[in-house]
Design a protein around this motif. Structure first.
Motif, PDB file in Angstrom:
ATOM      1  N   LEU A 336      12.023  12.746 -13.200  1.00 21.14           N
ATOM      2  CA  LEU A 336      11.002  12.447 -14.159  1.00 21.14           C
ATOM      3  C   LEU A 336      10.029  13.453 -14.076  1.00 21.14           C
ATOM      4  O   LEU A 336       9.179  13.644 -15.216  1.00 21.14           O
ATOM      5  N   ASN A 337      10.068  14.353 -13.386  1.00 23.54           N
ATOM      6  CA  ASN A 337       9.015  15.402 -12.949  1.00 23.54           C
ATOM      7  C   ASN A 337       7.551  15.099 -13.031  1.00 23.54           C
ATOM      8  O   ASN A 337       6.631  15.490 -13.505  1.00 23.54           O
ATOM      9  N   HIS A 338       7.161  13.875 -12.324  1.00 30.92           N
ATOM     10  CA  HIS A 338       5.840  13.541 -12.118  1.00 30.92           C
ATOM     11  C   HIS A 338       5.446  14.340 -10.951  1.00 30.92           C
ATOM     12  O   HIS A 338       5.903  14.574 -10.146  1.00 30.92           O
ATOM     13  N   ARG A 339       4.100  14.450 -10.841  1.00 35.24           N
ATOM     14  CA  ARG A 339       3.338  15.217 -10.029  1.00 35.24           C
ATOM     15  C   ARG A 339       2.328  14.279  -9.384  1.00 35.24           C
ATOM     16  O   ARG A 339       1.653  13.399 -10.033  1.00 35.24           O
ATOM     17  N   PRO A 340       1.876  14.502  -8.074  1.00 35.82           N
ATOM     18  CA  PRO A 340       0.652  13.655  -7.625  1.00 35.82           C
ATOM     19  C   PRO A 340      -0.377  14.075  -8.405  1.00 35.82           C
ATOM     20  O   PRO A 340      -0.752  14.929  -8.744  1.00 35.82           O
ATOM     21  N   GLY A 341      -1.149  12.789  -8.806  1.00 29.58           N
ATOM     22  CA  GLY A 341      -2.340  13.118  -9.719  1.00 29.58           C
ATOM     23  C   GLY A 341      -1.975  12.416 -11.009  1.00 29.58           C
ATOM     24  O   GLY A 341      -2.838  12.442 -12.090  1.00 29.58           O
ATOM     25  N   ASP A 342      -0.783  12.134 -11.318  1.00 34.60           N
ATOM     26  CA  ASP A 342      -0.341  11.713 -12.824  1.00 34.60           C
ATOM     27  C   ASP A 342      -0.897  10.334 -12.853  1.00 34.60           C
ATOM     28  O   ASP A 342      -1.448  10.111 -14.245  1.00 34.60           O
ATOM     29  N   PHE A 343      -0.619   9.613 -12.018  1.00 31.25           N
ATOM     30  CA  PHE A 343      -1.390   8.153 -12.002  1.00 31.25           C
ATOM     31  C   PHE A 343      -2.243   8.018 -10.982  1.00 31.25           C
ATOM     32  O   PHE A 343      -2.148   7.435  -9.660  1.00 31.25           O
ATOM     33  N   PRO A 344      -3.700   8.379 -10.993  1.00 32.18           N
ATOM     34  CA  PRO A 344      -4.787   8.525  -9.884  1.00 32.18           C
ATOM     35  C   PRO A 344      -5.053   7.266  -9.357  1.00 32.18           C
ATOM     36  O   PRO A 344      -5.154   7.017  -8.030  1.00 32.18           O
ATOM     37  N   VAL A 345      -5.135   6.103 -10.175  1.00 33.86           N
ATOM     38  CA  VAL A 345      -5.465   4.806  -9.852  1.00 33.86           C
ATOM     39  C   VAL A 345      -4.571   4.137  -9.038  1.00 33.86           C
ATOM     40  O   VAL A 345      -4.870   3.740  -7.844  1.00 33.86           O
ATOM     41  N   SER A 346      -2.971   4.388  -9.369  1.00 31.51           N
ATOM     42  CA  SER A 346      -2.142   3.649  -8.459  1.00 31.51           C
ATOM     43  C   SER A 346      -1.967   4.671  -7.101  1.00 31.51           C
ATOM     44  O   SER A 346      -1.959   4.041  -6.111  1.00 31.51           O
ATOM     45  N   GLU A 347      -2.307   5.992  -7.161  1.00 31.65           N
ATOM     46  CA  GLU A 347      -2.023   6.701  -6.142  1.00 31.65           C
ATOM     47  C   GLU A 347      -3.077   6.448  -5.244  1.00 31.65           C
ATOM     48  O   GLU A 347      -2.961   6.302  -3.749  1.00 31.65           O
ATOM     49  N   LYS A 348      -4.491   6.110  -5.505  1.00 37.57           N
ATOM     50  CA  LYS A 348      -5.375   5.776  -4.513  1.00 37.57           C
ATOM     51  C   LYS A 348      -5.149   4.196  -4.181  1.00 37.57           C
ATOM     52  O   LYS A 348      -5.363   4.235  -2.854  1.00 37.57           O
ATOM     53  N   ALA A 349      -4.917   3.355  -4.782  1.00 36.39           N
ATOM     54  CA  ALA A 349      -4.300   2.173  -4.273  1.00 36.39           C
ATOM     55  C   ALA A 349      -3.586   2.212  -3.085  1.00 36.39           C
ATOM     56  O   ALA A 349      -3.437   1.560  -2.302  1.00 36.39           O
ATOM     57  N   ALA A 350      -2.316   3.060  -3.369  1.00 36.00           N
ATOM     58  CA  ALA A 350      -1.336   3.301  -2.512  1.00 36.00           C
ATOM     59  C   ALA A 350      -1.847   3.528  -0.840  1.00 36.00           C
ATOM     60  O   ALA A 350      -1.221   3.407   0.029  1.00 36.00           O
ATOM     61  N   GLN A 351      -3.054   4.095  -1.119  1.00 40.91           N
ATOM     62  CA  GLN A 351      -3.555   4.795   0.276  1.00 40.91           C
ATOM     63  C   GLN A 351      -4.543   3.821   0.867  1.00 40.91           C
ATOM     64  O   GLN A 351      -4.949   3.806   1.975  1.00 40.91           O
ATOM     65  N   GLU A 352      -5.038   2.795  -0.048  1.00 42.63           N
ATOM     66  CA  GLU A 352      -6.129   1.955   0.514  1.00 42.63           C
ATOM     67  C   GLU A 352      -5.662   0.664   0.733  1.00 42.63           C
ATOM     68  O   GLU A 352      -6.365  -0.068   1.517  1.00 42.63           O
ATOM     69  N   VAL A 353      -4.652  -0.032   0.010  1.00 45.17           N
ATOM     70  CA  VAL A 353      -4.394  -1.496   0.076  1.00 45.17           C
ATOM     71  C   VAL A 353      -3.842  -2.038   1.291  1.00 45.17           C
ATOM     72  O   VAL A 353      -3.108  -1.220   2.034  1.00 45.17           O
ATOM     73  N   LEU A 354      -4.046  -3.281   1.649  1.00 42.24           N
ATOM     74  CA  LEU A 354      -3.640  -3.714   3.050  1.00 42.24           C
ATOM     75  C   LEU A 354      -3.553  -5.334   2.769  1.00 42.24           C
ATOM     76  O   LEU A 354      -4.450  -6.063   2.329  1.00 42.24           O
ATOM     77  N   ALA A 355      -2.106  -5.765   3.140  1.00 41.13           N
ATOM     78  CA  ALA A 355      -1.844  -7.372   2.656  1.00 41.13           C
ATOM     79  C   ALA A 355      -2.030  -7.865   3.884  1.00 41.13           C
ATOM     80  O   ALA A 355      -1.590  -7.487   5.083  1.00 41.13           O
ATOM     81  N   LEU A 356      -3.015  -8.829   3.721  1.00 46.63           N
ATOM     82  CA  LEU A 356      -3.289  -9.794   5.020  1.00 46.63           C
ATOM     83  C   LEU A 356      -2.487 -10.999   5.239  1.00 46.63           C
ATOM     84  O   LEU A 356      -2.084 -11.363   4.205  1.00 46.63           O
ATOM     85  N   PRO A 357      -2.229 -11.551   6.295  1.00 45.09           N
ATOM     86  CA  PRO A 357      -1.393 -12.891   6.458  1.00 45.09           C
ATOM     87  C   PRO A 357      -1.980 -13.828   5.411  1.00 45.09           C
ATOM     88  O   PRO A 357      -3.294 -14.241   5.439  1.00 45.09           O
ATOM     89  N   ILE A 358      -1.133 -14.496   4.485  1.00 47.88           N
ATOM     90  CA  ILE A 358      -1.481 -15.638   3.805  1.00 47.88           C
ATOM     91  C   ILE A 358      -0.406 -16.476   3.583  1.00 47.88           C
ATOM     92  O   ILE A 358       0.830 -16.129   3.027  1.00 47.88           O
TER      93      ILE A 358
END
Ligand code: PLP
Length: 380
Positions: A336-358
């Motif tokens: 699909l020829n996507h590059r880093p930076g194409d979907f910045p909000v998703s890319e930032k989330a991927a680096q910051e999210v952490l799922a806690l026990p629930i």
């Protein structure tokens, strides 16, 4: 003594209803109708009514619910389907399996759900459907999505795999609408870690459209009607009777378990307040409008995420990352020829999210421990 906190633990819940589940399994044993037995039909009625739709069709998994939905609306080679890149792989995988091309649209930073403002610029004459995901148990912005779909005559399939019983409610005066009932079709998963989980794979398509329901019924048994006469090319994808029987036994407790998850989410919210006030930048889950969030996952955003996760692991606290690599950057989608930076909000989330026990049986002491250890990490 260190209190261990597993990321997820089903054992207590299963022990508490062991006899009921054994009884349900016994019944399947007695009747011997392993494929599409009466329990499947009963569960289909039960879940359809819970989701406020007219029909439910049990299938082999949530992934197949998505694939069969796409097949039922006639999506195939040359078509495009709009979806977010920040989701479980199955959302995009099912689009590709149908033959169509996934067209990604970035998410909103607060809810991690598809950003409706960015949908219209991606619509082309080939666009057939929008596939919003109700991520972590909160509905996407369905009002805006449904308006766009009407304007452009597109199908809407809801990926409600993580959102059984979630409700969308944009304002106090608006009716509350259940996940799966707002689009043309809604897809549920009974994977063991979902709020209603089977003893293996399972899924369901819910809809209020009788023709679509019938088509999915045919498609799940190779498109045959009557038997051995094939109008369509379908697949073999049925919900096992034994899974339906187990799910029926567990269904009685679904709302109770979901409320227990919600109370634990509130408790995290309170426990984190002080830490956030002291200046640590932790992003807590936000409930939009008057939505009913069912907290299949409790996901926070944090700085130094990977180091925190390692620290917590050493402290005996389980966490997980949903999702570490957005789908547009997956190897299998390099074409699909996507590059880093194409979907910045998703890319930032991927680096910051952490799922806690629930999970419903998570204790106050364990939650205190989780937050206390996070505090310890940032105050070192
Ligand atoms: C779990 C899940 C699926 C797929 O469900 P399976 O039953 O595992 O095939 C699809 N989409 C999302 C968002 C999910 O979380």
């Amino acid at each position: 003594m260190k209190i261990k906190v597993p990321f997820f633990d089903l054992s207590q819940q299963l022990n508490s209803i062991k006899e009921e589940i054994q009884l349900a399994i016994e019944e399947v044993y007695e009747t011997g109708q392993f494929i599409l037995g009466p329990q499947v039909l009963t569960l289909e009625h039960t879940i359809a009514s819970y989701c406020e739709t007219r029909y439910g069709v049990g299938v082999a998994s949530g992934s197949d619910a998505l694939l069969l939905s796409l097949m039922a609306i006639g999506v195939g080679v040359g078509d495009e389907v709009i979806l977010p890149p920040f989701t479980f792989f199955a959302t995009a995988g099912s689009v590709s399996r149908s033959g169509a091309t996934p067209i990604f649209v970035d998410i909103e930073p607060e809810t991690y759900n598809i950003d409706p403002e960015k949908i219209e610029e991606k619509i082309t004459p080939r666009t057939k459907a929008i596939l919003p995901v109700h991520l972590f148990g909160q509905c996407a912005e369905m009002e805006a999505i449904l308006q766009i779909s009407k304007r452009h005559h597109l199908w809407v399939i809801e990926d409600a795999a993580q959102a059984i019983g979630a409700e969308y409610c944009p304002n106090e005066d608006a009716p509350r609408r259940r996940a799966g009932s707002m689009g043309h079709l809604g897809c549920l998963s009974f994977y063991p870690t979902k709020n209603l989980g089977a003893f293996g794979d399972g899924g369901m398509v819910v809809t209020s459209d009788p023709e679509l329901a019938e088509r999915i019924r045919l498609l799940r048994t190779h498109g045959s009607h009557p038997k051995y006469y094939h109008k369509w090319i379908g697949v073999n994808s049925r919900l096992d009777t034994i899974q339906a029987a187990i799910l029926l036994a567990k269904f009685k407790y679904l709302d109770q378990w979901t409320q227990a998850r919600q109370r634990r989410a509130e408790r995290y919210q309170e426990l984190f307040r002080e830490l956030i006030q002291s200046g640590v930048e932790i992003g807590l889950p936000k409930i939009r409008h008057h939505n009913r969030h069912i907290f299949n996952q409790y996901v926070i955003r944090v700085p130094k995420r990977d180091r925190l996760r390692k620290f917590l692991m050493e402290e005996g606290i389980g966490t997980d990352i949903y999702y570490p690599l957005p789908l547009h950057l997956q190897e299998c989608y390099s074409f699909l020829n996507h590059r880093p930076g194409d979907f910045p909000v998703s890319e930032k989330a991927a680096q910051e999210v952490l799922a806690l026990p629930i999970f419903p049986e998570l204790t106050e002491e364990q939650q205190f421990m989780v937050v206390d250890r996070i505090r310890a990490f940032y105050k070192r």
